[in-house]
Design an enzyme around this catalytic site. Structure first.
Site, PDB file in Angstrom:
ATOM      1  N   SER A   1       0.838  -1.209   0.000  1.00 43.86           N
ATOM      2  CA  SER A   1       0.000   0.000   0.000  1.00 43.86           C
ATOM      3  C   SER A   1       0.872   1.257   0.000  1.00 43.86           C
ATOM      4  O   SER A   1       0.498   2.272  -0.598  1.00 43.86           O
ATOM      5  CB  SER A   1      -0.974   0.005   1.179  1.00 43.86           C
ATOM      6  OG  SER A   1      -0.291   0.123   2.405  1.00 43.86           O
TER       7      SER A   1
ATOM      8  N   ARG B   1      13.137  -7.027   5.713  1.00 44.50           N
ATOM      9  CA  ARG B   1      14.416  -7.724   5.838  1.00 44.50           C
ATOM     10  C   ARG B   1      15.380  -6.888   6.656  1.00 44.50           C
ATOM     11  O   ARG B   1      15.418  -5.665   6.511  1.00 44.50           O
ATOM     12  CB  ARG B   1      15.060  -7.938   4.454  1.00 44.50           C
ATOM     13  CG  ARG B   1      14.319  -8.885   3.546  1.00 44.50           C
ATOM     14  CD  ARG B   1      14.264 -10.292   4.056  1.00 44.50           C
ATOM     15  NE  ARG B   1      15.576 -10.873   4.323  1.00 44.50           N
ATOM     16  CZ  ARG B   1      15.761 -11.957   5.078  1.00 44.50           C
ATOM     17  NH1 ARG B   1      14.736 -12.566   5.642  1.00 44.50           N
ATOM     18  NH2 ARG B   1      16.977 -12.419   5.277  1.00 44.50           N
TER      19      ARG B   1
ATOM     20  N   ASN C   1      13.817   4.440   5.114  1.00 42.34           N
ATOM     21  CA  ASN C   1      12.889   3.392   5.552  1.00 42.34           C
ATOM     22  C   ASN C   1      11.695   4.029   6.254  1.00 42.34           C
ATOM     23  O   ASN C   1      11.809   5.074   6.898  1.00 42.34           O
ATOM     24  CB  ASN C   1      13.608   2.449   6.530  1.00 42.34           C
ATOM     25  CG  ASN C   1      12.722   1.319   7.014  1.00 42.34           C
ATOM     26  OD1 ASN C   1      12.013   0.690   6.223  1.00 42.34           O
ATOM     27  ND2 ASN C   1      12.722   1.061   8.311  1.00 42.34           N
TER      28      ASN C   1
ATOM     29  N   HIS D   1       8.826   3.411   9.162  1.00 42.63           N
ATOM     30  CA  HIS D   1       8.624   2.560  10.339  1.00 42.63           C
ATOM     31  C   HIS D   1       7.350   2.994  11.067  1.00 42.63           C
ATOM     32  O   HIS D   1       7.139   4.185  11.299  1.00 42.63           O
ATOM     33  CB  HIS D   1       9.828   2.652  11.272  1.00 42.63           C
ATOM     34  CG  HIS D   1       9.745   1.678  12.398  1.00 42.63           C
ATOM     35  ND1 HIS D   1       9.996   0.328  12.224  1.00 42.63           N
ATOM     36  CD2 HIS D   1       9.378   1.837  13.685  1.00 42.63           C
ATOM     37  CE1 HIS D   1       9.795  -0.295  13.375  1.00 42.63           C
ATOM     38  NE2 HIS D   1       9.429   0.592  14.276  1.00 42.63           N
TER      39      HIS D   1
ATOM     40  N   GLU E   1      23.339   0.938   9.566  1.00 43.51           N
ATOM     41  CA  GLU E   1      23.587  -0.455   9.926  1.00 43.51           C
ATOM     42  C   GLU E   1      22.743  -0.899  11.115  1.00 43.51           C
ATOM     43  O   GLU E   1      22.474  -2.089  11.275  1.00 43.51           O
ATOM     44  CB  GLU E   1      25.078  -0.619  10.241  1.00 43.51           C
ATOM     45  CG  GLU E   1      25.694  -1.717   9.425  1.00 43.51           C
ATOM     46  CD  GLU E   1      27.129  -1.962   9.834  1.00 43.51           C
ATOM     47  OE1 GLU E   1      27.371  -2.996  10.465  1.00 43.51           O
ATOM     48  OE2 GLU E   1      27.981  -1.105   9.528  1.00 43.51           O
TER      49      GLU E   1
ATOM     50  N   ASP F   1      16.372   0.070  12.255  1.00 40.57           N
ATOM     51  CA  ASP F   1      15.467   1.175  12.605  1.00 40.57           C
ATOM     52  C   ASP F   1      16.174   2.275  13.393  1.00 40.57           C
ATOM     53  O   ASP F   1      15.553   2.974  14.198  1.00 40.57           O
ATOM     54  CB  ASP F   1      14.260   0.663  13.398  1.00 40.57           C
ATOM     55  CG  ASP F   1      13.455  -0.374  12.617  1.00 40.57           C
ATOM     56  OD1 ASP F   1      13.398  -0.257  11.373  1.00 40.57           O
ATOM     57  OD2 ASP F   1      12.908  -1.302  13.230  1.00 40.57           O
TER      58      ASP F   1
ATOM     59  N   GLU G   1       1.224   6.892   7.222  1.00 43.09           N
ATOM     60  CA  GLU G   1       2.342   6.400   6.395  1.00 43.09           C
ATOM     61  C   GLU G   1       2.169   6.822   4.941  1.00 43.09           C
ATOM     62  O   GLU G   1       3.136   7.230   4.287  1.00 43.09           O
ATOM     63  CB  GLU G   1       2.408   4.869   6.444  1.00 43.09           C
ATOM     64  CG  GLU G   1       2.916   4.322   7.744  1.00 43.09           C
ATOM     65  CD  GLU G   1       3.061   2.804   7.727  1.00 43.09           C
ATOM     66  OE1 GLU G   1       3.932   2.312   8.446  1.00 43.09           O
ATOM     67  OE2 GLU G   1       2.315   2.113   6.991  1.00 43.09           O
TER      68      GLU G   1
HETATM   69  C1  GRF Z   1       3.947  -0.693   7.001  1.00 43.09           C
HETATM   70  O1  GRF Z   1       3.201  -0.563   8.172  1.00 43.09           O
HETATM   71  C2  GRF Z   1       5.401  -0.397   7.249  1.00 43.09           C
HETATM   72  O2  GRF Z   1       5.626   0.631   8.161  1.00 43.09           O
HETATM   73  C3  GRF Z   1       5.824  -1.719   7.832  1.00 43.09           C
HETATM   74  O3  GRF Z   1       5.209  -2.662   7.001  1.00 43.09           O
HETATM   75  C4  GRF Z   1       3.976  -2.135   6.535  1.00 43.09           C
HETATM   76  C5  GRF Z   1       3.943  -2.289   5.050  1.00 43.09           C
HETATM   77  O4  GRF Z   1       2.686  -2.080   4.516  1.00 43.09           O
HETATM   78  N1  GRF Z   1       7.232  -1.812   7.959  1.00 43.09           N
HETATM   79  P1  GRF Z   1       2.453  -2.048   2.933  1.00 43.09           P
HETATM   80  O5  GRF Z   1       3.055  -3.331   2.360  1.00 43.09           O
HETATM   81  O6  GRF Z   1       3.122  -0.829   2.371  1.00 43.09           O
HETATM   82  O7  GRF Z   1       0.975  -2.019   2.749  1.00 43.09           O
END
Ligand code: GRF
Length: 194
Positions: free
Chosen positions: A15, A96, A110, A112, A145, A148, A177
């Site tokens: 998403s 990963r 990234n 989070h 490295e 998060d 997000e």
């Molecule tokens: C998100 O909540 C992201 O923060 C987490 O994994 C989820 C991924 O969602 N690390 P999507 O695949 O982008 O819908």
């Protein structure tokens, strides 16, 4: 016109990948055109593969299960990414842990689902929901490295509502997000210089 190239790595639903494709891909910001040139998944059956296809992008699949070590997998990722000469790599739900083989070579951000440095790791949504914190939120950070742990680029928070359900908490996180990740990419790449 100056064009800047983006690679997106994902593992599942995608998403956030779709939010980037609809809000950023092929669009011009401050005279800079932003193009997603690579979508890459470590899972062949990730739904994100189908979402990318709607935008004419065929995803590259590199499955970690086919490698003997994290370093070998990361070497394959780096080799693939380096073919595209990208300006930024975006980890959008890429589940990963990356080694220095990746982090020393690739400039990446990234997403989070918590207010870092709180709730690092793969269970941030559940752990933040179950905590007694009265705010939740999301972070975008540089990949380093430390899992998060890189420098924070942007964060957005929301207040816990009375009797808020886990589903409502999760929905709120995903909605934030989908705003903050495209906005961060635009902010980083729309400087009209290489
Ligand atoms: C998100 O909540 C992201 O923060 C987490 O994994 C989820 C991924 O969602 N690390 P999507 O695949 O982008 O819908």
């Amino acid at each position: 016109m100056l064009t800047k190239k983006i690679a997106i790595l994902f593992s599942g639903s995608g998403s956030n990948l779709e939010a980037i494709l609809s809000k950023v891909h092929g669009k011009i910001f401050n005279g800079v055109k932003l193009e997603v040139v690579l979508t890459l998944s470590n899972k062949a059956d990730a739904y994100g593969v189908q979402r990318a296809r709607k935008y004419g992008l065929e995803s590259v699949i590199i499955e970690n299960k086919n490698f003997n070590s994290r370093e070998e997998f990361d070497t394959a990722l780096v080799k693939e990414i380096e073919k595209y000469d990208v300006d930024l790599v975006v980890l959008a739900g890429f589940m990963r842990i990356l080694t220095s083989v990746f982090t020393s070579k690739i400039k990446a951000i990234n997403l989070h689902p918590s207010l870092l440095p709180l709730f690092k790791g793969a269970h941030a949504i559940k752990e933040s929901f179950e905590s007694d914190m009265q705010v939740g939120g999301v972070s975008v950070h540089w990949v380093s490295e430390e899992l998060d742990g890189g420098k924070i680029i942007a964060q957005r928070a929301f207040e816990r509502e009375n009797q808020m359900s886990f589903e409502a908490w999760e929905d709120k996180i995903h909605a934030l997000e989908h705003e903050i990740l495209p906005e961060s990419i635009i902010k980083i790449l729309s400087k009209n210089e290489k």
